[in-house]
Scaffold this motif. Structure first.
Motif, PDB file in Angstrom:
ATOM      1  N   GLY A  74      38.064 -67.211  72.335  1.00  0.00           N
ATOM      2  CA  GLY A  74      37.959 -65.809  72.716  1.00  0.00           C
ATOM      3  C   GLY A  74      37.285 -64.947  71.662  1.00  0.00           C
ATOM      4  O   GLY A  74      37.506 -65.126  70.465  1.00  0.00           O
TER       5      GLY A  74
ATOM      6  N   SER B 274      39.291 -59.888  73.156  1.00  0.00           N
ATOM      7  CA  SER B 274      39.624 -60.691  74.337  1.00  0.00           C
ATOM      8  C   SER B 274      41.126 -60.865  74.467  1.00  0.00           C
ATOM      9  O   SER B 274      41.893 -60.682  73.515  1.00  0.00           O
TER      10      SER B 274
ATOM     11  N   GLN C  51      36.790 -61.252  79.202  1.00  0.00           N
ATOM     12  CA  GLN C  51      35.973 -62.247  78.510  1.00  0.00           C
ATOM     13  C   GLN C  51      34.491 -61.883  78.622  1.00  0.00           C
ATOM     14  O   GLN C  51      33.712 -62.054  77.671  1.00  0.00           O
TER      15      GLN C  51
END
Length: 325
Positions: free
Chosen positions: A34, A38, A212
């Motif tokens: 991530g 995120s 994301q």
């Protein structure tokens, strides 16, 4: 004899202090893909904060995000070898066991309340067992989220609109098969490579949860956002070969915190969905909703494949469906 007892007592104390000192220097490395901001980063950092409060003086969780330790496939190998302690895989788990392809089935999960029931009844059962059979131990079920489609060609309303679109997907044959059945040209690629692929036109689009997409800055190189909610993907806080080398009390803390985090992660996922959609609109992306009925109808092929090829596949699908209400 008195002298001998004194020497032995001193030796025991010295060994205890040495063990404590060794434990105090134990780093538990947690890797994830991530990006900054995120849900993976928020979840992993919160986990480390809570775990370290309880592990003070014994061990310390260190988080390595943004693919610092490699992509998902690389980190799975490291878990298996014991050179990484914890990771947060999602879709890649379907490459380890076909049972995890349950969460590759489109429109399987209704909402996060439904996912809570599935987590308790199914993930902690057959999927935990499937992970252990591959040498992994899942200690918590977190979230990647509901996935949406972005691209630079056209708005996606029906599966036919995906025809010929070069679409990045994560590793795993099931996502490839699903999008190929919709008419797209899917290609697996590590998340860290996607921005440049979109920027250069090597890929037309990608599919990921809102946060994301935003945290990876894909909105800077994508024009269209189609709200499809086509797949809900959990993330699994996962240990590997190094787990049994950790002291039992450390294992207990890590497992307790991982489970305590589960509902927090779902709440954060919903919050980020709401906030990030606004940010993506404000960034200039053209947003539309897909024809959900058309996508559900087009998904029959992938459901049949799962039911026919995965041991107990139809039973798992039926069990998830029974938990929808």
């Amino acid at each position: 004899m008195k002298l001998l007892r004194t020497v032995l007592a001193t030796a025991v104390m010295t060994l205890g202090l040495q063990a404590a000192a060794a434990n105090a220097n134990t780093e538990i490395r947690l890797g994830h893909v991530g990006g900054p901001g995120s849900l993976f980063e928020i979840s992993a950092n919160r986990f480390a904060e809570l775990a370290n409060e309880r592990l003070e003086g014994v061990a310390e969780v260190s988080v390595y995000g943004n693919s610092q330790l490699g992509g998902d496939e690389s980190m799975m190998r490291r878990l298996r070898l014991g050179s990484l302690d914890l990771s947060l895989p999602s879709t890649v788990m379907s490459s380890e066991s076909d049972k995890f392809a349950l969460f590759e089935m489109p429109y399987l999960i209704k909402d996060r309340e439904h996912m809570k029931r599935v987590r308790e009844e199914i993930v902690r059962g057959p999927l935990y067992d499937a992970a252990e059979a591959r040498g992994f131990k899942i200690i918590g079920v977190w979230e990647n989220g509901f996935r949406q489609i972005t691209n630079n060609v056209r708005p996606i309303v029906t599966p036919e609109d995906l025809d010929g679109i070069k679409l990045r997907v994560p590793g795993g044959t099931w996502r490839i098969d699903m999008f190929r059945s919709y008419g797209a040209a899917p290609s697996p690629m590590s998340l860290s490579e996607v921005f440049v692929a979109l920027q250069t036109g090597a890929m037309d689009g990608q599919e990921n949860p809102f946060i994301q997409t935003y945290s990876s800055r894909f909105h800077e190189v994508q024009d269209y956002l189609s709200i499809s909610n086509h797949v809900y993907t959990p993330a699994y806080l996962t240990a590997g070969a190094s787990w049994n080398r950790l002291p039992e009390e450390v294992q207990q803390v890590l497992e307790e915190v991982a489970v305590e985090m589960e509902d927090f992660v779902l709440e954060e996922g919903q919050r980020l969905d709401d906030e990030t959609l606004v940010k993506l609109r404000d960034a200039g992306m053209e947003v539309n909703e897909v024809d959900f009925d058309a996508f559900v109808e087009a998904s029959e092929t992938i459901y049949n494949k799962f039911a026919n090829e995965v041991d107990g596949g139809q039973e798992m699908i039926d069990a998830v469906a029974a938990l929808r209400e």
